[in-house]
Write an enzyme that holds these catalytic residues in place. Structure first.
Site, PDB file in Angstrom:
ATOM      1  N   MET A  87      45.537 -36.684  77.634  1.00  0.00           N
ATOM      2  CA  MET A  87      45.469 -36.704  78.975  1.00  0.00           C
ATOM      3  C   MET A  87      44.754 -35.339  79.094  1.00  0.00           C
ATOM      4  O   MET A  87      44.671 -34.768  80.354  1.00  0.00           O
ATOM      5  CB  MET A  87      46.629 -36.903  79.855  1.00  0.00           C
ATOM      6  CG  MET A  87      47.247 -38.107  79.791  1.00  0.00           C
ATOM      7  SD  MET A  87      48.055 -38.745  81.370  1.00  0.00           S
ATOM      8  CE  MET A  87      49.283 -37.295  81.472  1.00  0.00           C
ATOM      9  N   GLY A  88      44.391 -34.706  78.076  1.00  0.00           N
ATOM     10  CA  GLY A  88      43.461 -33.458  78.214  1.00  0.00           C
ATOM     11  C   GLY A  88      44.600 -32.134  78.423  1.00  0.00           C
ATOM     12  O   GLY A  88      45.765 -32.153  78.298  1.00  0.00           O
ATOM     13  N   HIS A 107      46.588 -28.422  73.768  1.00  0.00           N
ATOM     14  CA  HIS A 107      47.103 -27.491  73.410  1.00  0.00           C
ATOM     15  C   HIS A 107      47.431 -27.621  71.704  1.00  0.00           C
ATOM     16  O   HIS A 107      46.972 -28.620  71.297  1.00  0.00           O
ATOM     17  CB  HIS A 107      48.638 -27.063  73.984  1.00  0.00           C
ATOM     18  CG  HIS A 107      49.558 -28.207  74.247  1.00  0.00           C
ATOM     19  ND1 HIS A 107      49.850 -29.030  73.182  1.00  0.00           N
ATOM     20  CD2 HIS A 107      49.879 -28.877  75.270  1.00  0.00           C
ATOM     21  CE1 HIS A 107      50.773 -29.891  73.676  1.00  0.00           C
ATOM     22  NE2 HIS A 107      50.537 -29.949  75.032  1.00  0.00           N
ATOM     23  N   HIS A 147      48.564 -31.253  70.825  1.00  0.00           N
ATOM     24  CA  HIS A 147      47.493 -31.990  70.521  1.00  0.00           C
ATOM     25  C   HIS A 147      46.790 -31.936  69.485  1.00  0.00           C
ATOM     26  O   HIS A 147      46.097 -33.089  68.667  1.00  0.00           O
ATOM     27  CB  HIS A 147      46.632 -31.909  71.839  1.00  0.00           C
ATOM     28  CG  HIS A 147      47.141 -32.397  73.355  1.00  0.00           C
ATOM     29  ND1 HIS A 147      47.231 -31.363  74.233  1.00  0.00           N
ATOM     30  CD2 HIS A 147      47.504 -33.533  73.540  1.00  0.00           C
ATOM     31  CE1 HIS A 147      47.989 -31.778  75.253  1.00  0.00           C
ATOM     32  NE2 HIS A 147      48.095 -33.193  74.985  1.00  0.00           N
ATOM     33  N   LYS A 154      56.939 -36.075  70.728  1.00  0.00           N
ATOM     34  CA  LYS A 154      57.258 -35.058  71.949  1.00  0.00           C
ATOM     35  C   LYS A 154      57.560 -36.267  72.891  1.00  0.00           C
ATOM     36  O   LYS A 154      58.605 -35.865  73.679  1.00  0.00           O
ATOM     37  CB  LYS A 154      56.316 -34.241  72.354  1.00  0.00           C
ATOM     38  CG  LYS A 154      56.052 -33.902  73.889  1.00  0.00           C
ATOM     39  CD  LYS A 154      57.030 -32.609  74.169  1.00  0.00           C
ATOM     40  CE  LYS A 154      56.897 -32.339  75.166  1.00  0.00           C
ATOM     41  NZ  LYS A 154      56.126 -32.892  76.493  1.00  0.00           N
ATOM     42  N   GLN A 173      57.510 -43.177  74.159  1.00  0.00           N
ATOM     43  CA  GLN A 173      56.216 -43.545  74.288  1.00  0.00           C
ATOM     44  C   GLN A 173      55.752 -44.008  72.894  1.00  0.00           C
ATOM     45  O   GLN A 173      55.083 -44.966  72.670  1.00  0.00           O
ATOM     46  CB  GLN A 173      55.245 -42.614  74.676  1.00  0.00           C
ATOM     47  CG  GLN A 173      53.716 -42.929  74.647  1.00  0.00           C
ATOM     48  CD  GLN A 173      52.889 -41.792  75.237  1.00  0.00           C
ATOM     49  OE1 GLN A 173      52.703 -41.693  76.367  1.00  0.00           O
ATOM     50  NE2 GLN A 173      52.307 -40.869  74.515  1.00  0.00           N
ATOM     51  N   SER A 177      51.293 -29.687  78.582  1.00  0.00           N
ATOM     52  CA  SER A 177      50.223 -29.476  79.345  1.00  0.00           C
ATOM     53  C   SER A 177      50.908 -28.923  80.780  1.00  0.00           C
ATOM     54  O   SER A 177      50.595 -28.094  81.376  1.00  0.00           O
ATOM     55  CB  SER A 177      49.465 -30.353  79.680  1.00  0.00           C
ATOM     56  OG  SER A 177      48.795 -31.089  78.333  1.00  0.00           O
TER      57      SER A 177
END
Ligand code: AMP
Length: 280
Positions: free
Chosen positions: A30-31, A34, A37, A149, A153, A186
């Site tokens: 989702m941008g 960091h 990612h 993390k 999911q 984020s």
């Protein structure tokens, strides 16, 4: 590195790579990227000829009172991070490109999504599964990379990929932390200085839980109680859940046996943070 905003551009590029016999890895995000990612992108680059990173704040996985509008965004910085990590293509669609008018098909899962984050975010995994399924259909990667993390999911996506016969290898990657132990997120940008310090309680409590298991404690309720008690010592923290479940089924367990996931979600002020460990 290219930046694509339409499904068509992604398909054309991936088809071109496929014609050349190249393998493709996908890192959905989702941008506001960091080091967490980046570790996924770096791993994907090491295992595939070409890597696609999607940067899309997916409205469907946010509840009505959640932080969709305020979710941090910085596409220029994200593009730089992707390029530095060696990605070949960034897919950055507008919501209207992913969900055209009249969109009405969803992926729902009956198992794995009811507990943990699914309990307090009842529509979250429908949004996650639907967007990940779309990304799988758009990119058709050989491998897709997800962080531990977001442990639930990772489990849900693995299950969906298997249920729906995607034939995509789902690769789980370890949690990347700040030096003081806070899991990178984020959403950490929402924290004030005082809250940032208070947030350390998640990893501190989980570490004690892990120590207890390593010292031979088998009673899951005792481990949960230890973790909860430590979190409750922090005045700025409010527990959403503390759970000890089977990593296989995500069902709560009474006794520590096999692979176990200990996971917490905690509000620090208004910010909901998650963290976990998996232990055999
Ligand atoms: P997000 O942008 O938060 O949706 O995350 C995109 C992917 O990066 C997901 O697979 C996350 O699990 C993963 N991720 C986020 N934070 C971390 C972290 N601290 N360590 C490892 N992976 C992470």
């Amino acid at each position: 590195m290219k930046i694509a905003v339409t499904v068509k551009e992604v398909r054309n590029q991936v088809n071109e790579w496929r014609r050349q016999g190249m393998s493709v890895g996908l890192v959905p995000t989702m941008g506001y990227l960091h080091e967490g990612h980046k570790s996924l992108i770096t791993r994907a680059v090491s295992e595939n000829d070409k890597v696609v990173v999607s940067v899309f704040v997916n409205p469907m996985q946010f509840g009505p009172s959640e932080d969709l509008e305020s979710y941090p965004r910085d596409m220029d910085r994200d593009a730089a991070v992707c390029e530095e990590a060696g990605a070949a293509l960034v897919f950055h669609p507008e919501p209207s490109e992913m969900y055209h008018e009249g969109f009405s098909s969803y992926i729902d899962m009956n198992t794995l999504t009811e507990g943990l984050c699914g309990k307090s975010r009842p529509t979250h995994f429908r949004g996650v599964c639907t967007v990940v399924a779309k990304l799988f259909n758009i990119v058709v990667p050989d491998r897709a990379y997800f962080g531990q993390k977001d442990a639930q999911q990772l489990a849900v996506v693995r299950h969906m990929a298997d249920d729906l016969s995607y034939g995509i290898e789902i690769i789980g990657c370890p949690i990347v932390r700040e030096e003081d132990g806070l899991a990178k997120s984020s959403r950490n940008t929402y924290l004030s200085n005082e809250e940032r310090k208070a947030a350390l309680i998640l990893n501190k409590a989980l570490s004690e839980g892990k120590k207890l298991i390593n010292s031979g404690e088998k009673d899951a309720d005792k481990i949960k109680a230890t973790i909860s008690d430590i979190i409750n010592t922090e005045p700025l923290a409010r527990i959403d859940y503390v759970e000890v479940v089977s990593w296989d089924t995500l069902e709560p367990i009474k006794e520590i046996n096999g692979q176990v996931l200990a996971a917490v979600a905690v509000f620090i002020g208004k910010t909901r943070l998650i963290d976990n460990f998996i232990i055999s």
